[in-house]
Design a protein around this motif. Structure first.
Motif, PDB file in Angstrom:
ATOM      1  N   LEU A  49      39.006  40.172  40.738  1.00  0.00           N
ATOM      2  CA  LEU A  49      38.506  38.058  41.902  1.00  0.00           C
ATOM      3  C   LEU A  49      38.142  37.304  40.639  1.00  0.00           C
ATOM      4  O   LEU A  49      38.024  36.110  40.619  1.00  0.00           O
ATOM      5  N   LEU A  64      37.260  27.062  45.923  1.00  0.00           N
ATOM      6  CA  LEU A  64      37.567  28.907  45.527  1.00  0.00           C
ATOM      7  C   LEU A  64      36.949  29.234  44.021  1.00  0.00           C
ATOM      8  O   LEU A  64      37.133  30.776  44.722  1.00  0.00           O
ATOM      9  N   LEU A  67      33.781  31.073  44.959  1.00  0.00           N
ATOM     10  CA  LEU A  67      34.094  32.206  46.348  1.00  0.00           C
ATOM     11  C   LEU A  67      34.287  33.177  44.981  1.00  0.00           C
ATOM     12  O   LEU A  67      34.189  33.664  45.707  1.00  0.00           O
ATOM     13  N   SER A  68      36.113  33.408  44.540  1.00  0.00           N
ATOM     14  CA  SER A  68      36.184  34.197  43.672  1.00  0.00           C
ATOM     15  C   SER A  68      35.206  34.726  42.823  1.00  0.00           C
ATOM     16  O   SER A  68      35.123  36.224  42.663  1.00  0.00           O
ATOM     17  N   LEU A  71      32.382  36.317  44.653  1.00  0.00           N
ATOM     18  CA  LEU A  71      32.606  37.320  45.626  1.00  0.00           C
ATOM     19  C   LEU A  71      32.255  39.125  45.258  1.00  0.00           C
ATOM     20  O   LEU A  71      31.529  40.331  46.012  1.00  0.00           O
ATOM     21  N   ALA A  89      39.362  39.179  50.474  1.00  0.00           N
ATOM     22  CA  ALA A  89      39.586  39.126  49.278  1.00  0.00           C
ATOM     23  C   ALA A  89      40.928  38.661  48.314  1.00  0.00           C
ATOM     24  O   ALA A  89      41.289  37.881  48.070  1.00  0.00           O
ATOM     25  N   GLY A  93      44.032  37.092  47.656  1.00  0.00           N
ATOM     26  CA  GLY A  93      44.492  36.745  46.194  1.00  0.00           C
ATOM     27  C   GLY A  93      45.818  37.261  46.215  1.00  0.00           C
ATOM     28  O   GLY A  93      46.377  36.219  44.468  1.00  0.00           O
TER      29      GLY A  93
END
Length: 142
Positions: A49, A64, A67-68, A71, A89, A93
């Protein structure tokens, strides 16, 4: 470490003496149900991630990227749905990595540059991300 063998149950208990290394137990019962509690399983997912966040940052996709990178904080929530969100995710990804790789291969071919090394590296990153998602199947939060 010790191993006990029974007709219906095979138990393997590995215990590390350091407090930094986790204790994990793998139990395979008669119906072959596998239960594993091991916090080391999260490391590839978190790393994937973070690398995905760097990819989004390079492409100026700030939302994004945030968010990554954010997470992995879901791991602090002790609910089973957090694992599903992380797996989704990571699956998305890995699809993003494949998609980006195919786009970059086309660009490299169009300008006449070497593209094989790029393909090997980025497809490896996509595979690592996908494997990270599958590793989370063995995690059961209590």
């Amino acid at each position: 470490s010790e191993a006990l063998i029974d007709q219906k149950k095979l138990s393997l208990l590995c215990h590390f003496n350091s407090t930094l290394l986790p204790t994990f137990v793998i139990i395979i019962s008669g119906n072959m149900k596998i239960t594993r509690t091991n916090r080391w399983t999260f490391i590839p997912a978190v790393l994937s991630l973070l690398i995905l966040g760097a990819h989004f940052s390079r492409n100026d996709q700030t939302i994004l990227m945030i968010l990554s990178v954010g997470l992995p904080l879901l791991l602090l929530v002790k609910k089973p749905w957090t694992i599903w969100i992380l797996q989704l995710a990571l699956l998305l990804g890995s699809i993003e990595w494949v998609w980006s790789t195919l786009d970059l291969i086309e660009v490299r071919k169009a300008i006449g540059e070497d593209w094989q090394r790029l393909a090997i590296i980025l497809f490896s990153v996509a595979a690592f991300t996908l494997i990270s998602a599958f590793l989370l199947f063995w995690v059961r939060k209590k």
